[in-house]
Design a protein around this motif. Structure first.
Motif, short mmCIF file in Angstrom:
data_model
loop_
_atom_site.label_atom_id
_atom_site.label_comp_id
_atom_site.label_asym_id
_atom_site.label_seq_id
_atom_site.Cartn_x
_atom_site.Cartn_y
_atom_site.Cartn_z
N TRP A 211 10.90 -19.51 44.37
CA TRP A 211 9.93 -18.43 44.61
C TRP A 211 10.64 -17.14 45.00
CZ3 TRP A 211 8.72 -15.35 48.80
CH2 TRP A 211 7.54 -14.60 48.69
N TRP A 212 11.58 -17.21 45.98
CA TRP A 212 12.15 -15.98 46.52
C TRP A 212 13.40 -15.48 45.83
CZ3 TRP A 212 17.08 -16.55 48.37
CH2 TRP A 212 17.47 -17.78 48.89
N GLU A 213 14.17 -16.35 45.19
CA GLU A 213 15.43 -15.90 44.59
C GLU A 213 15.21 -14.86 43.49
OE1 GLU A 213 17.96 -18.87 42.65
OE2 GLU A 213 19.55 -18.19 44.00
N PRO A 214 14.24 -15.06 42.57
CA PRO A 214 14.00 -14.02 41.56
C PRO A 214 13.55 -12.69 42.16
CG PRO A 214 12.99 -16.09 40.90
CD PRO A 214 13.41 -16.26 42.32
N LEU A 215 12.82 -12.74 43.26
CA LEU A 215 12.36 -11.51 43.91
C LEU A 215 13.54 -10.72 44.46
CD1 LEU A 215 9.23 -12.85 45.86
CD2 LEU A 215 9.32 -11.75 43.61
N VAL B 269 -10.20 -11.12 43.74
CA VAL B 269 -8.97 -10.53 44.25
C VAL B 269 -8.64 -9.31 43.42
CG1 VAL B 269 -6.46 -10.84 44.40
CG2 VAL B 269 -7.98 -12.63 45.24
N LEU B 270 -8.46 -8.18 44.08
CA LEU B 270 -7.99 -6.97 43.42
C LEU B 270 -6.59 -6.67 43.94
CD1 LEU B 270 -8.25 -4.43 41.68
CD2 LEU B 270 -9.43 -3.32 43.61
N ASP B 271 -5.62 -6.67 43.05
CA ASP B 271 -4.24 -6.44 43.46
C ASP B 271 -3.51 -5.68 42.36
OD1 ASP B 271 -1.33 -6.97 44.11
OD2 ASP B 271 -2.27 -8.13 45.71
N LYS B 272 -2.73 -4.69 42.76
CA LYS B 272 -1.98 -3.88 41.81
C LYS B 272 -0.78 -4.64 41.25
CE LYS B 272 -0.23 0.86 41.38
NZ LYS B 272 0.08 2.12 42.13
N LEU B 273 -0.42 -5.74 41.90
CA LEU B 273 0.72 -6.57 41.51
C LEU B 273 1.99 -5.74 41.41
CD1 LEU B 273 -0.96 -8.93 38.88
CD2 LEU B 273 -0.45 -9.41 41.28
N THR B 274 2.24 -4.97 42.47
CA THR B 274 3.50 -4.26 42.60
C THR B 274 4.57 -5.28 42.99
OG1 THR B 274 3.07 -3.78 44.93
CG2 THR B 274 2.33 -2.15 43.30
N TYR B 275 5.72 -4.81 43.44
CA TYR B 275 6.81 -5.72 43.79
C TYR B 275 6.39 -6.76 44.82
CZ TYR B 275 7.43 -3.40 48.28
OH TYR B 275 7.23 -2.93 49.56
N ALA B 276 5.46 -6.41 45.73
CA ALA B 276 5.08 -7.33 46.80
C ALA B 276 3.86 -8.18 46.47
CB ALA B 276 4.81 -6.54 48.08
N GLY B 277 3.20 -7.89 45.36
CA GLY B 277 2.07 -8.71 44.92
C GLY B 277 2.53 -9.69 43.85
N ASN B 278 2.17 -10.93 44.00
CA ASN B 278 2.74 -11.98 43.15
C ASN B 278 1.67 -13.01 42.82
OD1 ASN B 278 4.27 -14.04 42.01
ND2 ASN B 278 5.93 -13.89 43.52
N ARG B 279 1.35 -13.16 41.54
CA ARG B 279 0.35 -14.15 41.15
C ARG B 279 0.72 -15.55 41.61
NH1 ARG B 279 -3.64 -12.87 37.42
NH2 ARG B 279 -3.47 -10.80 36.45
N ALA B 280 2.04 -15.82 41.70
CA ALA B 280 2.48 -17.15 42.12
C ALA B 280 2.00 -17.49 43.53
CB ALA B 280 4.00 -17.25 42.05
N ASN B 281 1.71 -16.47 44.33
CA ASN B 281 1.21 -16.71 45.69
C ASN B 281 -0.16 -17.39 45.67
OD1 ASN B 281 3.49 -15.31 46.44
ND2 ASN B 281 2.41 -13.53 47.25
N LEU B 282 -0.86 -17.28 44.56
CA LEU B 282 -2.19 -17.87 44.43
C LEU B 282 -2.18 -19.14 43.59
CD1 LEU B 282 -4.21 -14.57 43.94
CD2 LEU B 282 -4.16 -16.00 45.99
N ASP B 283 -1.00 -19.61 43.19
CA ASP B 283 -0.92 -20.82 42.36
C ASP B 283 -1.64 -22.02 42.97
OD1 ASP B 283 0.37 -19.57 40.31
OD2 ASP B 283 2.36 -20.40 40.76
N PRO B 284 -1.56 -22.23 44.30
CA PRO B 284 -2.23 -23.41 44.86
C PRO B 284 -3.75 -23.42 44.66
CG PRO B 284 -0.58 -22.60 46.40
CD PRO B 284 -0.71 -21.57 45.33
N VAL B 285 -4.36 -22.25 44.41
CA VAL B 285 -5.82 -22.20 44.21
C VAL B 285 -6.18 -21.63 42.84
CG1 VAL B 285 -6.43 -22.11 46.65
CG2 VAL B 285 -5.90 -19.97 45.43
N ALA B 286 -5.19 -21.54 41.96
CA ALA B 286 -5.43 -20.90 40.66
C ALA B 286 -6.51 -21.59 39.85
CB ALA B 286 -4.12 -20.84 39.86
#
Length: 327
Positions: A317-321, A35-52
């Motif tokens: 997940w969404w409140e901090p965003l 996975v290549l991701d710039k992890l800007t505001y819309a990229g979130n490592r937590a989105n991949l937690d289920p397969v981390a």
């Protein structure tokens, strides 16, 4: 197959990664997913937690315009699935240059690396917004591109570059053009998660104009399954439309969200319409259906209910965003 998934920590890309690693679509599971991701505001490592914890997954923080990094990653894989993009129309109106840089230059950088290395397949994920607006009927893949926002213009440009790299260099590119996605893990600037989270918190929701704009709604799982069908069976150089088969005006969608959250129309604030706001999108999915057997499987009523419930259950997940976006 070894895959590079750009934008794989974003809403759609992370769903693709989580699902392809599980083998849920019945295809052979990949040997490796980078996975290549710039992890800007819309990229979130937590989105991949289920397969981390999956040893096949490697997440690299970086920019798709970084040619040295891209060359290194592309050299390690067999295929590229390119989701990475700036996507929010309102942001593109304010900061168009960022969209041109990421969506156009970033795509060209990836294609150059794919040409140099000689990948087996490159799937470029695009949007129905490149077609502009259609009053009646549905676009097929032969329709001209008439984008009306800086976002859709940047995506149309990247589509044409992808086509040119196939025609000129023989890069095995397929382009997909999807309708509006919805589902869990979608950043709460887009209409469904924005409205749902606002309504859950007792806040008002903004409706552009009279809410007459029409969109076709596509569950993220249907979209990602279609992208995978294109990866494994799409014809090089071809474009495939991906739709969900549920057209709603924004006012109709708002009514469904109000009903589902037990709130009333007094929570809706009509705001000035977006400049260049397309009235209606609708794609013809005959090609991908006949060639690859795609049909949307998630009924909108069920998908929307499950999505709303996900946001109810995942406030952490969404409140901090949303807090970060406010301040």
């Amino acid at each position: 197959m070894r895959l590079l998934v750009t934008g794989g920590a974003g809403f759609i890309g992370s769903h693709y990664v989580r699902t392809v690693l599980s083998g849920a679509w019945g295809e052979t599971e990949p040997e490796q997913v980078l996975v290549l991701d710039k992890l800007t505001y819309a990229g979130n490592r937590a989105n991949l937690d289920p397969v981390a914890g999956d040893p096949r997954l490697e997440v690299v923080e970086g920019d798709i315009v970084d040619r040295e990094l891209v060359d290194d990653l592309v050299s390690r894989v067999d295929a590229v699935v390119h989701f990475a993009a700036e996507t929010h129309v309102d942001r593109s109106i304010r900061r168009a240059h960022e969209f041109v840089t990421t969506n156009v230059v970033g795509t060209q950088t990836l294609l150059d690396s794919a040409r140099t290395v000689g990948v087996e397949k490159f799937v470029h994920v695009s949007t129905d917004e490149v077609y502009g607006s259609i009053a009646v009927g549905s676009w097929d893949e032969e329709q001209p591109l008439l984008p009306n926002s800086p976002y859709s213009a940047s995506k149309a440009s990247s589509d044409l570059i992808a086509r040119a790299y196939h025609q000129t260099y023989g890069v095995p590119v397929c382009v997909t053009r999807c309708s509006n996605n919805y589902g869990p893990y979608q950043f709460p600037e887009k209409v469904i998660p924005l409205f749902v989270t606002n309504l859950i918190d007792g806040e008002d929701v903004p409706l552009y104009g009279e809410g007459a704009n029409v969109r076709d709604w596509l569950h993220v799982d249907d979209h990602c399954r279609a992208v995978h069908l294109v990866l494994t069976g799409g014809r090089d150089g071809e474009i495939y439309n991906i739709g969900g088969g549920t057209e709603l005006t924004n006012a109709e969608l708002t009514g469904l969200l109000l009903e589902a959250t037990g709130t009333d129309w007094d929570r809706v604030v009509n705001v000035a319409d977006r400049p260049g706001h397309d009235l209606r999108y609708s794609v013809d999915i005959s090609k991908i259906s006949s060639e690859l057997g795609y049909r949307p499987q998630v009924q909108f009523s069920e998908g929307l209910a499950a999505t709303i419930e996900w946001y109810r259950e995942n406030r952490a997940w969404w409140e901090p965003l949303k807090e970060s976006a406010r301040g």
